[in-house]
Design an enzyme around this catalytic site. Structure first.
Site, PDB file in Angstrom:
ATOM      1  N   SER A  25     -19.817 -52.766 -88.163  1.00 39.97           N
ATOM      2  CA  SER A  25     -18.860 -51.966 -88.936  1.00 39.97           C
ATOM      3  C   SER A  25     -17.409 -52.271 -88.578  1.00 39.97           C
ATOM      4  O   SER A  25     -16.504 -51.697 -89.172  1.00 39.97           O
ATOM      5  CB  SER A  25     -19.137 -50.477 -88.711  1.00 39.97           C
ATOM      6  OG  SER A  25     -18.976 -50.163 -87.340  1.00 39.97           O
ATOM      7  N   SER A  26     -17.190 -53.166 -87.621  1.00 34.53           N
ATOM      8  CA  SER A  26     -15.801 -53.414 -87.205  1.00 34.53           C
ATOM      9  C   SER A  26     -15.052 -54.128 -88.339  1.00 34.53           C
ATOM     10  O   SER A  26     -15.636 -54.950 -89.053  1.00 34.53           O
ATOM     11  CB  SER A  26     -15.753 -54.230 -85.911  1.00 34.53           C
ATOM     12  OG  SER A  26     -16.223 -55.524 -86.177  1.00 34.53           O
TER      13      SER A  26
END
Ligand code: SAM
Length: 193
Positions: free
Chosen positions: A15-16
């Site tokens: 999700s970065s």
């Protein structure tokens, strides 16, 4: 505990912002009511995002070879109030999914883990609905020394393409917005598809 920590790390990586998750999700053109199989679902970051996007009329198969990972995703999905996810343990010979049930098979950073990817994805063809698609994201070989390179956590794009073609798929799209990763979209050559 160690498993939970590891899976949270996987989700943090997935999700970065640098990993392009929103752009990946948008590129998949997911619509409400679809069925998606997240192969090698890991910590479930994408599984849960898919479940939100397909909505209550859709469903998501979280597929992994580790039961503990599926249990982790089950807990996360309960916490998030999502009940459109089914959990499927991958067996050594492959994955059993209902025939002609899936609009999209998604496999991120899994291809390089599979000992026989042609057989694996060849078997999965039966699960695709007519017009169904397969999206594969994997690390590309990098120059110099890196974790990905040292542990061979990558597959060259040509290798993925050749393997998928030998399993009865055809490449129809390729995205190049992920640094250090390929993102390929395949369809089927079968008449039924
Ligand atoms: C690097 S993780 C990627 C997790 C997730 N797709 C992501 O992008 O965060 C690879 C995952 O593939 C799973 N895996 C390995 N071999 C598998 C197989 N034969 N069938 C299904 N999953 C497998 C592992 O257990 C692990 O969860």
């Amino acid at each position: 505990m160690l498993t939970d920590f590891f899976l949270k790390m996987l989700n943090r990586e997935a999700s970065s912002p640098g990993r392009g998750a929103v752009r990946i999700l948008d590129s998949l053109r997911i619509t409400e009511g679809q069925t998606i199989a997240d192969i090698g679902s890991g910590g479930g970051y994408f599984t849960l995002e898919f479940a939100r996007r397909v909505g209550v009329s859709g469903r998501v198969f979280a597929v992994d070879s580790k039961r503990k990972y599926l249990d982790f995703i089950r807990r996360q999905s309960e916490r998030a109030g999502l009940d459109n996810i089914e959990f499927i343990l991958a067996e050594s010979g492959g994955v059993r999914l209902p025939a002609s049930s899936v609009d999209l098979i998604f496999a991120r950073n899994v291809f390089h883990h599979l000992p026989e990817p042609a057989r694996y994805f060849g078997n999965l063809r039966a699960a695709l609905k007519p017009g169904g698609r397969v999206a594969i994201i994997d690390h590309t070989p990098e120059r110099g020394l890196s974790f990905v390179k040292m542990f061979r956590h990558f597959t060259p794009v040509e290798k993925i393409r050749e393997t998928m073609e030998s399993a009865g798929y055809v490449l129809y799209e390729s995205f190049n917005f992920l640094p250090g990763q390929s993102f390929l979209g395949f369809g089927c050559l079968d008449e039924k598809h």
